[in-house]
Design a protein around this motif. Structure first.
Motif, PDB file in Angstrom:
ATOM      1  N   THR A   1     -12.647   2.644 -11.655  1.00 19.95           N
ATOM      2  CA  THR A   1     -13.964   3.552 -11.369  1.00 19.95           C
ATOM      3  C   THR A   1     -13.636   4.796 -10.489  1.00 19.95           C
ATOM      4  O   THR A   1     -14.571   5.682 -10.498  1.00 19.95           O
ATOM      5  N   ALA A   2     -12.368   4.812  -9.984  1.00 23.39           N
ATOM      6  CA  ALA A   2     -11.987   6.321  -9.342  1.00 23.39           C
ATOM      7  C   ALA A   2     -11.378   7.144 -10.475  1.00 23.39           C
ATOM      8  O   ALA A   2     -11.250   8.439 -10.072  1.00 23.39           O
ATOM      9  N   LEU A   3     -11.187   6.932 -11.763  1.00 22.61           N
ATOM     10  CA  LEU A   3     -10.525   7.607 -12.658  1.00 22.61           C
ATOM     11  C   LEU A   3     -11.163   9.130 -12.983  1.00 22.61           C
ATOM     12  O   LEU A   3     -12.325   9.000 -13.447  1.00 22.61           O
ATOM     13  N   PHE A   4     -10.626  10.067 -12.761  1.00 16.80           N
ATOM     14  CA  PHE A   4     -11.301  11.375 -13.178  1.00 16.80           C
ATOM     15  C   PHE A   4     -10.397  12.187 -14.127  1.00 16.80           C
ATOM     16  O   PHE A   4     -10.962  13.189 -14.683  1.00 16.80           O
TER      17      PHE A   4
ATOM     18  N   ASN B   1      -2.471   0.519  -3.765  1.00 19.34           N
ATOM     19  CA  ASN B   1      -3.154   2.204  -3.331  1.00 19.34           C
ATOM     20  C   ASN B   1      -2.577   2.955  -4.422  1.00 19.34           C
ATOM     21  O   ASN B   1      -2.930   4.146  -4.094  1.00 19.34           O
ATOM     22  N   LEU B   2      -2.321   2.702  -5.640  1.00 20.60           N
ATOM     23  CA  LEU B   2      -1.814   3.597  -6.394  1.00 20.60           C
ATOM     24  C   LEU B   2      -2.779   4.520  -6.892  1.00 20.60           C
ATOM     25  O   LEU B   2      -3.888   4.187  -7.506  1.00 20.60           O
ATOM     26  N   GLU B   3      -2.873   6.033  -6.736  1.00 21.38           N
ATOM     27  CA  GLU B   3      -3.836   6.882  -7.318  1.00 21.38           C
ATOM     28  C   GLU B   3      -3.458   7.704  -8.321  1.00 21.38           C
ATOM     29  O   GLU B   3      -4.471   8.207  -9.131  1.00 21.38           O
TER      30      GLU B   3
ATOM     31  N   PRO C   1       0.849  -1.190   0.010  1.00 19.52           N
ATOM     32  CA  PRO C   1      -0.006   0.020  -0.039  1.00 19.52           C
ATOM     33  C   PRO C   1       0.820   1.380  -0.030  1.00 19.52           C
ATOM     34  O   PRO C   1       0.318   2.291  -0.214  1.00 19.52           O
ATOM     35  N   ALA C   2       2.128   1.162  -0.011  1.00 18.47           N
ATOM     36  CA  ALA C   2       2.937   2.286   0.085  1.00 18.47           C
ATOM     37  C   ALA C   2       3.018   3.288  -1.050  1.00 18.47           C
ATOM     38  O   ALA C   2       3.027   4.519  -0.830  1.00 18.47           O
ATOM     39  N   LEU C   3       2.899   2.822  -2.221  1.00 19.31           N
ATOM     40  CA  LEU C   3       3.059   3.774  -3.393  1.00 19.31           C
ATOM     41  C   LEU C   3       1.539   4.290  -3.823  1.00 19.31           C
ATOM     42  O   LEU C   3       0.686   3.560  -4.055  1.00 19.31           O
ATOM     43  N   ILE C   4       1.498   5.619  -3.531  1.00 21.24           N
ATOM     44  CA  ILE C   4       0.326   6.281  -3.854  1.00 21.24           C
ATOM     45  C   ILE C   4       0.771   7.062  -5.312  1.00 21.24           C
ATOM     46  O   ILE C   4      -0.221   7.103  -6.131  1.00 21.24           O
TER      47      ILE C   4
ATOM     48  N   LEU D   1      -7.725   2.098  -7.228  1.00 23.85           N
ATOM     49  CA  LEU D   1      -7.930   3.493  -6.510  1.00 23.85           C
ATOM     50  C   LEU D   1      -7.501   4.583  -7.530  1.00 23.85           C
ATOM     51  O   LEU D   1      -7.547   5.698  -7.279  1.00 23.85           O
ATOM     52  N   LEU D   2      -6.889   4.094  -8.634  1.00 26.52           N
ATOM     53  CA  LEU D   2      -6.387   4.903  -9.656  1.00 26.52           C
ATOM     54  C   LEU D   2      -7.320   6.126 -10.041  1.00 26.52           C
ATOM     55  O   LEU D   2      -8.537   5.856 -10.534  1.00 26.52           O
TER      56      LEU D   2
END
Length: 198
Positions: free
Chosen positions: A73-76, A32-34, A10-13, A53-54
């Motif tokens: 689904t979080a892509l904006f 957790n990559l966003e 989960p460290a890499l965002i 979470l991308l």
């Protein structure tokens, strides 16, 4: 460094590696990559199906031929201009939350799968050019694939004269199975009779 594998966990965002000589990047274990920015490389394929979470993806000016963000689904924010895309799946149920979108200058791209074509034309008509069009159903191309869940999915092709083989024939399929089992890959069924020869 030509290929980068993101560390598991989960460290890499945030990951920014733009304008390098990367030919590939594996972010499948970065749960957790966003934010992913790998613009201006030589990347030929990218799998972001595990990055649920991308939110922002910049993959412009690479050498992609297919890209599927239907699981994201979080892509904006999305940018994939200047690739070689023949297939782009943006059908993630979240197109109405896009704040930026660009898929221009993708020569072979003629159909982009989206949630609502009318919405995309109304809000992102400048995000495409050339022969590209938004659609909720794109025809399969040689660069496309079907993803079946293994439960009850199948493809049914109506019986036509062209499917009545009288001479030799070749049937070909590329299959990726997640589980072993005894399933039919290709079958021709004669209704009311025994199954066909393959």
């Amino acid at each position: 460094l030509t290929f980068f594998t993101a560390p598991a966990g989960p460290a890499l965002i945030y990951l920014g590696m733009s304008f390098n000589q990367l030919t590939g990047v594996d972010v499948s274990a970065a749960s957790n990559l966003e934010w992913l920015d790998v613009n201006g490389n030589q990347i030929t394929s990218l799998d972001v199906s595990n990055n649920l979470l991308l939110q922002q993806l910049g993959i412009a000016w690479n050498q992609l031929t297919t890209l599927d963000v239907s699981a994201n689904t979080a892509l904006f924010s999305f940018s994939c201009e200047g690739n070689l895309l023949a297939s782009l799946n943006m059908q993630n149920g979240n197109n109405s939350n896009l704040i930026s979108f660009s898929a221009v200058n993708n020569g072979p791209l003629n159909c982009i799968l989206v949630d609502d074509a009318a919405y995309m034309y109304a809000n992102w008509s400048g995000g495409i050019n050339g022969a590209a069009a938004y659609s909720t159903t794109c025809p399969l191309s040689s660069a496309a694939a079907l993803k079946l869940d293994g439960a009850n999915d199948y493809v049914s092709i109506p019986n036509t004269a062209s499917l009545q083989f009288t001479n030799g024939y070749t049937l070909e399929a590329w299959i990726y199975k997640n589980e072993l089992g005894d399933e039919r890959i290709i079958d021709k069924i004669n209704v009311g009779f025994a199954n066909g020869p393959f």
